[in-house]
Design a protein around this motif. Structure first.
Motif, PDB file in Angstrom:
ATOM      1  N   SER A  95      -9.525  -5.469   1.293  1.00 33.74           N
ATOM      2  CA  SER A  95      -8.561  -4.377   1.170  1.00 33.74           C
ATOM      3  C   SER A  95      -8.115  -3.883   2.537  1.00 33.74           C
ATOM      4  O   SER A  95      -6.924  -3.633   2.760  1.00 33.74           O
ATOM      5  CB  SER A  95      -9.163  -3.223   0.362  1.00 33.74           C
ATOM      6  OG  SER A  95      -9.288  -3.567  -0.999  1.00 33.74           O
ATOM      7  N   ASN A 149      -4.279  -4.102   3.859  1.00 34.52           N
ATOM      8  CA  ASN A 149      -3.582  -2.887   4.278  1.00 34.52           C
ATOM      9  C   ASN A 149      -3.085  -2.993   5.720  1.00 34.52           C
ATOM     10  O   ASN A 149      -2.000  -2.495   6.049  1.00 34.52           O
ATOM     11  CB  ASN A 149      -4.497  -1.675   4.125  1.00 34.52           C
ATOM     12  CG  ASN A 149      -4.684  -1.274   2.679  1.00 34.52           C
ATOM     13  OD1 ASN A 149      -3.869  -1.600   1.819  1.00 34.52           O
ATOM     14  ND2 ASN A 149      -5.767  -0.565   2.394  1.00 34.52           N
ATOM     15  N   GLY A 200      -1.835   2.089  -0.732  1.00 34.22           N
ATOM     16  CA  GLY A 200      -2.474   0.853  -0.278  1.00 34.22           C
ATOM     17  C   GLY A 200      -3.617   0.434  -1.184  1.00 34.22           C
ATOM     18  O   GLY A 200      -3.914   1.061  -2.202  1.00 34.22           O
ATOM     19  N   HIS A 222     -10.117   0.727  -0.447  1.00 34.68           N
ATOM     20  CA  HIS A 222     -11.118   0.178   0.468  1.00 34.68           C
ATOM     21  C   HIS A 222     -12.502   0.074  -0.164  1.00 34.68           C
ATOM     22  O   HIS A 222     -13.366  -0.650   0.352  1.00 34.68           O
ATOM     23  CB  HIS A 222     -11.212   1.039   1.734  1.00 34.68           C
ATOM     24  CG  HIS A 222     -10.106   0.808   2.708  1.00 34.68           C
ATOM     25  ND1 HIS A 222     -10.304   0.287   3.965  1.00 34.68           N
ATOM     26  CD2 HIS A 222      -8.766   1.009   2.588  1.00 34.68           C
ATOM     27  CE1 HIS A 222      -9.139   0.191   4.589  1.00 34.68           C
ATOM     28  NE2 HIS A 222      -8.193   0.621   3.779  1.00 34.68           N
TER      29      HIS A 222
END
Length: 443
Positions: free
Chosen positions: A154, A158, A287, A290
């Protein structure tokens, strides 16, 4: 060392063969490379279906089997001018552990049949080793390099999005190869259907040489549990109340609803190795999460989270069968077991993360849980019995591969014991601890 039950039959290598259905059929016979084949039928350079074929010494046997595949057709799509196509940024996040595969991917990405695109490679290694192979690989290439030392897929994606200049951002992985018309299919779908926020495509195997690769195809259909070669648009239910956008429909270009299902089942129509979003959608969502994805304790789920967020906001996703990539599945049974376990962990973490972000997911999941548990139990019982789970449009006797029970076991153990819905947020928080520096890509 992974072990198999004595009753599990180890399949022989299966060839993967692309066939132009508008040309004379090739002579297909059994030889030292295998006695069966997955045949991918193409028309105009685009796939129309697949067929598992048993091969013999007589090519007439394969020709007869391929009659079903020859009946498949290519869906009509409107012509799109190059001037109307959006600019696209292709983002590949890598930890450079598959150097040969990555080099082959970049060879194709640079020269895709598309008028305005850029390739962004994200170096997502926490530490760069001595004797780094990446600089030599990138020498002379028209590829932009971005460094992201925070671990996790991630974080890498991003970082690629932040550096991208395209109106559309397409993602793929370093263990795939893409068809030359991959981007054109994606860009054209965005133009012909302006209301789309995302486009996904077909993921086919690049090889089926090991038992693990063949079993993965039989277990899941490789990627996307219902591999299809017909375009659909995934549209969320616009109803009032708790269930708003909680269920979605797969709608054909003619308006026919092929399937109605919970938004959490969107994985049947897409995966991170082949997906593209409008930049505006990614920015609106904030986004990729995470706490999810390869390189995090969750091991996966970031791609499904983005799909679900898209639909949860009322957006639409187009499944475009002309957008094709070819994935090299895990080659060993040990790696396949790890992958399936990671899938279970990732999906569980995904549910918790969604609930932590929006408490309405808790109410929706509670309402859908009885049906979901029934469907999942039936699916797992089928897999534990060794029956094929993949749904292909065209099939024959070669597709009756018996699946080892160990595959279902390793996926099932990735799901924790049932928790009350109120504990979802706490569980999601548990996935936010720092990720370990080492990782394996979860497909």
């Amino acid at each position: 060392m992974a072990t198999l039950h004595p009753a599990d039959t180890v399949p022989a290598p299966r060839r993967v063969i692309g066939v132009d259905l508008d040309a004379p059929l090739p002579r297909l016979v059994a030889d030292e490379t295998g006695e069966s084949a997955m045949v991918i039928g193409y028309r105009g350079g685009h796939p129309t279906g697949t067929l598992d074929v048993l091969l013999t010494d007589d090519p007439a046997d394969a020709a007869r089997a391929l009659e079903a595949l020859q009946e498949t057709v290519l869906a009509d799509v409107p012509a799109v001018s190059d001037d109307d196509l959006p600019t696209i940024s292709v983002v590949v996040s890598t930890i450079v552990d598959r150097v040969e595969d990555l080099g082959k991917l970049l060879d194709v990405l640079e020269h895709l049949d598309y008028p305005r695109h850029e390739v962004i490679l994200v170096d997502n290694r926490v530490r760069v080793p001595a004797g780094d192979a990446l600089p030599a690989m990138l020498a002379g290439r028209n590829v932009r390099l971005v460094e992201e030392r925070r671990p996790g897929l991630s974080a890498g994606r991003n970082a690629g999005v932040a550096a991208a200049t395209g109106d559309v951002i397409a993602f793929t992985d370093d263990d795939v190869r893409v068809d030359p018309q991959w981007l054109r299919a994606i860009g054209s779908r965005f133009v012909s259907e302006p209301g789309l926020d995302a486009v996904t495509g077909v993921i086919l195997p690049s090889e089926l040489t090991t038992p693990a690769q063949i079993w993965y195809e039989a277990y899941y259909g490789g990627f996307s549990a219902e591999r299809t070669f017909s375009p659909v648009t995934i549209v969320p239910d616009d109803v009032q109340g708790t269930m708003r956008h909680a269920r979605v429909s797969a709608v054909t270009p003619s308006g026919e609803v092929l399937k109605h299902f919970a938004v959490y089942g969107i994985g049947a129509y897409g995966a991170g190795a082949n997906m593209a979003y409008r930049r505006t959608l990614i920015e609106a969502v904030g986004g990729f999460d995470h706490t999810l994805g390869a390189g995090s304790p969750a091991r996966g789920g970031e791609d499904l989270a983005m799909f679900i967020e898209t639909l949860w906001r009322g957006g639409k996703i187009g499944f475009e069968p002309r957008a094709v990539v070819h994935h090299r599945h895990r080659q060993t049974i040990e790696d396949l077991h790890k992958q399936l376990h990671g899938n279970g962990v990732g999906f569980t973490a995904l549910m918790f993360a969604l609930a932590a972000k929006d408490k309405r997911h808790v109410a929706v999941l509670a309402r859908l849980m009885p049906l979901a548990a029934k469907v999942k139990s039936k699916q797992m019982l089928s897999r534990l019995a060794g029956r094929r789970d993949a749904a292909t449009e065209v099939t024959n006797d070669a597709s009756t591969t018996r699946i080892p029970k160990t595959l279902a076991y390793h996926e099932l153990r990735g799901f924790p014991p049932a928790r009350p819905p109120g504990s979802a947020a706490d569980a999601a928080g548990a996935t936010s601890r720092p990720a370990a520096s080492g990782r394996s890509r979860a497909a």
